[in-house]
Motif scaffolding. Structure first.
Motif, PDB file in Angstrom:
ATOM      1  N   ALA A 110       0.828  -1.214   0.000  1.00  0.00           N
ATOM      2  CA  ALA A 110       0.000   0.000   0.000  1.00  0.00           C
ATOM      3  C   ALA A 110       0.861   1.261   0.000  1.00  0.00           C
ATOM      4  N   HIS A 111       2.086   1.178   0.498  1.00  0.00           N
ATOM      5  CA  HIS A 111       2.949   2.367   0.504  1.00  0.00           C
ATOM      6  C   HIS A 111       3.131   2.874  -0.933  1.00  0.00           C
ATOM      7  N   ARG A 112       3.443   1.940  -1.817  1.00  0.00           N
ATOM      8  CA  ARG A 112       3.685   2.324  -3.216  1.00  0.00           C
ATOM      9  C   ARG A 112       2.402   2.882  -3.837  1.00  0.00           C
ATOM     10  N   LEU A 113       1.269   2.227  -3.523  1.00  0.00           N
ATOM     11  CA  LEU A 113      -0.016   2.701  -4.063  1.00  0.00           C
ATOM     12  C   LEU A 113      -0.271   4.150  -3.686  1.00  0.00           C
ATOM     13  N   VAL A 114      -0.038   4.468  -2.414  1.00  0.00           N
ATOM     14  CA  VAL A 114      -0.283   5.829  -1.927  1.00  0.00           C
ATOM     15  C   VAL A 114       0.651   6.802  -2.642  1.00  0.00           C
ATOM     16  N   ARG A 115       1.902   6.405  -2.753  1.00  0.00           N
ATOM     17  CA  ARG A 115       2.896   7.267  -3.412  1.00  0.00           C
ATOM     18  C   ARG A 115       2.503   7.522  -4.870  1.00  0.00           C
ATOM     19  N   GLU A 116       2.000   6.476  -5.518  1.00  0.00           N
ATOM     20  CA  GLU A 116       1.689   6.610  -6.950  1.00  0.00           C
ATOM     21  C   GLU A 116       0.342   7.278  -7.221  1.00  0.00           C
ATOM     22  N   LEU A 117      -0.648   7.024  -6.342  1.00  0.00           N
ATOM     23  CA  LEU A 117      -2.009   7.479  -6.649  1.00  0.00           C
ATOM     24  C   LEU A 117      -2.400   8.786  -5.960  1.00  0.00           C
ATOM     25  N   ALA A 118      -1.685   9.176  -4.907  1.00  0.00           N
ATOM     26  CA  ALA A 118      -2.037  10.428  -4.220  1.00  0.00           C
ATOM     27  C   ALA A 118      -1.046  11.517  -4.637  1.00  0.00           C
ATOM     28  N   PRO A 119      -1.543  12.706  -5.032  1.00  0.00           N
ATOM     29  CA  PRO A 119      -0.626  13.780  -5.411  1.00  0.00           C
ATOM     30  C   PRO A 119       0.313  14.156  -4.265  1.00  0.00           C
ATOM     31  N   GLU A 120      -0.210  14.121  -3.014  1.00  0.00           N
ATOM     32  CA  GLU A 120       0.612  14.431  -1.839  1.00  0.00           C
ATOM     33  C   GLU A 120       0.387  13.300  -0.835  1.00  0.00           C
ATOM     34  N   TRP A 121       1.425  12.902  -0.138  1.00  0.00           N
ATOM     35  CA  TRP A 121       1.288  11.692   0.685  1.00  0.00           C
ATOM     36  C   TRP A 121       2.273  11.697   1.857  1.00  0.00           C
TER      37      TRP A 121
END
Ligand SMILES: NC(=O)c1ccc[n+]([C@@H]2O[C@H](COP(=O)([O-])OP(=O)(O)OC[C@H]3O[C@@H](n4cnc5c(N)ncnc54)[C@H](OP(=O)(O)O)[C@@H]3O)[C@@H](O)[C@H]2O)c1
Length: 277
Positions: A110-121
């Motif tokens: 999920a870390h990668r998902l958040v990094r890739e899908l959220a503009p800011e994280w």
């Protein structure tokens, strides 16, 4: 400042404290729960994807807790994060764990998902919560019984107060410039469960000891307590990692970001058990 903020798990250990902290700071909050009862709450259920869009609508930031008790949350987190991006949510702060590095199975993906899908994280990676010795957690039953059972041996953990996690989360959610990083969060000292038992005995005035069992035996205990078998095995394996020293680490991140020291376990226990008596 991105607001309003949608807080998932808003009635839980960290989420309730994130709601409190943001509200105290004057930030507009939408508190997600399966059973909303008050005005600032919104219905959200991982098992009912039709509730996701309405909860996200109009929000600018999300405090994201993965579905509880699910060994692989990615099949739910990925469509949720895609919906969040579709709705223009700017910032996502994911609660992960010190035991979960990026890329680890389950929550690590999920870390990668958040990094890739959220503009800011931001990904928060806290150590074990001090609140595990309270409420409905298995260790709370251990406190009642006077015996903490783990599979951690003499391994040590940098236990952290969930209130300190919440203050860091609030900072990550509202800072003008997004942190865009992973934060490893611990309390101020690494303690073995025998140290915890000694502090609890001192504070409560009741006998308290720690008994370490084999990882398999601990997994079986958790399953008997009602946890799904795969989740029990995962939690017990983490105790095995603690035994091997994996959680014997401290960071100064809470102090660096909040300006005050992280709460010690003795302080936490005094507050918890001297007001409860
Ligand atoms: N405990 C530790 O030591 C520790 C250490 C590091 C990381 N973590 C991580 O912390 C996370 C758990 O956070 P927490 O302790 O703050 O949470 P929590 O207190 O266990 O629960 C959060 C909330 O989730 C909600 N919930 C349950 N099922 C749901 C569903 N189907 N859909 C939507 N919401 C649901 C419940 O709210 P409602 O009943 O109101 O819906 C509950 O209050 C886990 O990802 C864990 O890996 C824990």
């Amino acid at each position: 400042m991105p607001e309003p903020v949608l807080v998932l798990g808003a009635t839980g250990t960290t989420g309730s404290r994130v709601v409190e902290t943001l509200t105290r700071q004057g930030v507009s909050v939408r508190a997600a729960t399966r059973t909303p009862t008050v005005e600032n709450q919104v219905r959200f259920d991982w098992a009912a994807p039709e509730t996701w869009a309405a909860a996200l609508r109009g929000t600018a930031a999300v405090y994201l807790i993965a579905p509880i008790g699910v060994a692989d949350p990615v099949p739910l987190l990925e469509p949720f994060l895609r919906e969040s991006a579709r709705q223009g949510v700017r910032r996502v702060v994911l609660l992960s764990s010190s035991a979960v590095p990026e890329g680890a199975p389950g929550l690590g993906a999920a870390h990668r998902l958040v990094r890739e899908l959220a503009p800011e994280w931001t990904v928060l990676r806290p150590s074990w919560f001090m609140q595990n010795f309270t409420g409905t957690h298995p260790h709370a039953q251990g406190v009642e019984a006077g015996e903490l059972v783990t599979a951690t041996g003499r391994g040590r953990v940098g236990f952290i107060d969930a209130a300190d996690i919440a203050v860091v989360a609030a900072h990550a959610l509202t800072a003008e410039v997004s942190l865009d990083t992973e934060l490893l969060l611990t309390g101020p000292e690494a303690l073995g469960y025998s140290d915890v038992a000694a502090i609890l005995a001192e504070v409560t005035g009741r006998p308290m000891r720690h008994r370490s069992v084999a990882v398999d035996e601990f997994a079986a205990r958790l399953t008997e307590l009602g946890y799904p078998a795969d989740f029990s095995a995962m939690l017990a394996a983490l105790d095995g990692d603690i035994r091997r020293g994996a959680q014997d680490q401290l960071t100064s991140t809470v102090t660096d970001l909040t300006g005050w020291p992280a709460r010690s376990f003795r302080d936490f226990a005094r507050k918890q058990w001297t007001t409860a008596r």
